[in-house]
Scaffold this active site. Structure first.
Site, PDB file in Angstrom:
ATOM      1  N   SER A 174      39.473 -19.841 -64.373  1.00  0.00           N
ATOM      2  CA  SER A 174      40.233 -20.098 -63.157  1.00  0.00           C
ATOM      3  C   SER A 174      39.323 -20.358 -61.952  1.00  0.00           C
ATOM      4  O   SER A 174      38.591 -21.326 -61.939  1.00  0.00           O
ATOM      5  CB  SER A 174      41.188 -18.930 -62.911  1.00  0.00           C
ATOM      6  OG  SER A 174      42.170 -19.280 -61.999  1.00  0.00           O
ATOM      7  N   ASP A 228      41.431 -24.917 -57.682  1.00  0.00           N
ATOM      8  CA  ASP A 228      40.442 -24.081 -58.373  1.00  0.00           C
ATOM      9  C   ASP A 228      40.119 -24.734 -59.724  1.00  0.00           C
ATOM     10  O   ASP A 228      40.556 -25.857 -60.004  1.00  0.00           O
ATOM     11  CB  ASP A 228      40.965 -22.643 -58.528  1.00  0.00           C
ATOM     12  CG  ASP A 228      42.159 -22.548 -59.453  1.00  0.00           C
ATOM     13  OD1 ASP A 228      42.892 -23.557 -59.585  1.00  0.00           O
ATOM     14  OD2 ASP A 228      42.376 -21.485 -60.061  1.00  0.00           O
ATOM     15  N   ASP A 263      41.039 -24.479 -62.841  1.00  0.00           N
ATOM     16  CA  ASP A 263      42.088 -24.908 -63.775  1.00  0.00           C
ATOM     17  C   ASP A 263      43.304 -25.483 -63.049  1.00  0.00           C
ATOM     18  O   ASP A 263      44.344 -25.721 -63.672  1.00  0.00           O
ATOM     19  CB  ASP A 263      42.485 -23.782 -64.727  1.00  0.00           C
ATOM     20  CG  ASP A 263      43.117 -22.591 -64.015  1.00  0.00           C
ATOM     21  OD1 ASP A 263      42.837 -22.378 -62.825  1.00  0.00           O
ATOM     22  OD2 ASP A 263      43.891 -21.866 -64.669  1.00  0.00           O
TER      23      ASP A 263
HETATM   24 MG    MG Z   1      43.462 -20.785 -61.568  1.00  0.00          MG
END
Ligand code: MG
Length: 457
Positions: free
Chosen positions: A94, A236, A238
């Site tokens: 992430s 971010d 992902d």
């Molecule tokens: Mg994320």
């Protein structure tokens, strides 16, 4: 062994998170979910291929076929899972730096697993998995078109005409993450003129760290100014989060964007779900809409579990989210989706400039401190100090204490929250007030108490 934190499994590669962990979690997930096939995707991290292979091995070893999606945002994998009624494993850390990687587990409905389901997977980790025979070992198959299908679903779910007719220019900074492969195209398909920075997928993250915060988004602010853009969008690693820059090149606080979206979305009698670091702005927005607030511990898993529970009880939850740009629109999907969130903000920016969209929610100051610990003893002493400081603030200053996750002290005009991070060896301190000094004083006081306890170990 507790391997699931507040956002799934995550750690520094080669130290806290190794391929064997990915194999075991994949095996346990396939068995727990009784899955005969599982989709696997990853973000752009350098170690994503290695962990994707480990996950695929684990799945195949217990007899599950593997559908390999390749690099895609987490919400794109979730959309695929929902469409195909197949569970998924997302290889991502992430917003964490490039040294990290981890896994997020997705159910057949496209929703990240709730706390209960994660507990069942965790329980499964304690036993030896029953391995498939050689004839029953799962097979691997590549799946194409997942990113395009994801973009089409977002396009169909937003007011494309309103956005297109406003003829907006949008600067986008995917931070070299998975969103680099979807958001620039999506924004162009929404009729925007698109400018990009840090938009080549690159797991070394040369341009900036994956976490989209004011300190990492200097390039985006410069691009918005230089390119005369109407909005800046950052993701971010992902791309389930979106942060924004207004048309003057000023950073928009996550809480201000969330408040603007919530104000547009909430009606009387509905419920807004957020974590204990909820901004005062959201308290005000929710109150003036006649809606309720439901607080959860920090971490998407807790929000998802609470949203599901409220929906099961017949409540309407049109929007939920945290201050970090991770926002749910449960009527669309119970998933944080950076591109969908950006499109919803563009609907507002089609009506008035971004700075005016968020103006009613500005004027608050947030201060955040990260306090590292090196040992379990240090961590325990620091957590104890938080409790002592909270008790003192309650008796001496009349602060209201909420212990949903760490300690949140509400003073009426300001609040401070201290809690251990679910993903990193840190105690996080957050404070918010109308003046920077007030917020800074509270954060400094709390951080000082915690650091003193650490020094005393
Ligand atoms: Mg994320």
């Amino acid at each position: 062994m507790e391997i699931f934190g507040s956002s799934g499994v995550r750690g520094v590669v080669g130290e806290e998170f190794v391929p064997a962990d990915a194999v075991r979690v994949a095996q346990a997930a396939a068995v727990t979910l009784e899955a005969d096939r599982v989709a696997v995707a990853r973000d752009t991290r350098r170690t994503g291929g290695m962990f994707g292979d480990a996950v695929a091995s684990g799945l195949a070893s217990v007899g599950a076929d593997v559908q390999r999606v390749g690099v895609a945002p987490t919400p794109a994998l979730q959309a695929y899972c929902a469409r195909e009624a197949v569970p998924g494993v997302m290889v991502t850390a992430s917003h964490n730096p490039g040294a990290f990687n981890g896994l997020k587990l997705v159910g057949r409905d496209g929703v990240e697993l709730t706390s209960d389901a994660l507990d069942r997977v965790e329980a499964q980790l304690n036993g030896a998995p029953s391995l498939a025979t050689w004839q029953e070992t799962g097979e691997s198959q590549r799946v194409a078109g997942v990113r395009r299908a994801y973009r089409e679903e977002v396009l169909a779910a937003v007011d494309r005409d309103a956005i297109a007719s406003a003829e907006l220019t949008v600067a986008v900074d995917p931070g070299h993450g998975a969103g680099a492969l979807t958001s620039p195209d999506l924004l162009a398909e929404l009729g925007c003129t698109v400018q990009t920075v840090n938009a080549q997928p690159d797991g070394q993250f040369p341009g900036r760290d994956p976490e989209p915060v004011a300190e990492t988004l200097g390039d985006l602010r410069a691009l918005v100014r230089a390119g005369d853009a109407d909005l800046g969008v950052a993701h971010d690693g992902d791309a389930d989060r979106a942060m924004f820059v207004d048309e003057t090149g000023a950073h928009i606080e996550g809480a201000a964007a969330l408040a603007a979206l919530a104000a547009a979305e909430l009606d009387a009698g509905e419920t807004f779900v957020s974590a204990v670091n909820l901004s005062q702005r959201l308290v005000d927005v929710t109150e003036s809409a006649g809606a309720d607030v439901e607080l959860t511990p920090i971490g998407s898993t807790h929000l998802i579990t609470t949203i599901r529970g409220l929906q099961a009880a017949g409540e309407t939850v049109p929007i939920a989210g945290e201050n970090n740009g991770g926002i749910f629109f449960p009527g669309y999907r119970i998933a944080r989706d950076g591109a969908y969130t950006a499109a919803r903000v563009l609907e507002l920016v089609a009506e008035q400039p971004a700075s005016e969209v968020v103006a009613p929610y500005e004027g608050y100051h947030n201060v955040r401190r990260n306090l590292h610990h090196r040992t379990g003893d240090e961590r325990a002493a620091m957590i104890e100090a938080i409790g002592r400081a909270a008790n003192e603030a309650a008796t001496e200053d009349g602060a209201a204490v909420d212990r949903t996750d760490g300690c949140r002290l509400d003073y009426g005009d300001a609040w401070v929250l201290a809690r251990p991070s679910g993903t990193e060896p840190l105690i996080r301190v957050y404070a918010e007030a109308r003046s920077h000094d007030r917020a800074d004083d509270l954060a400094t006081w709390m951080a000082g108490r915690i650091e003193a306890a650490r020094e005393g170990v």
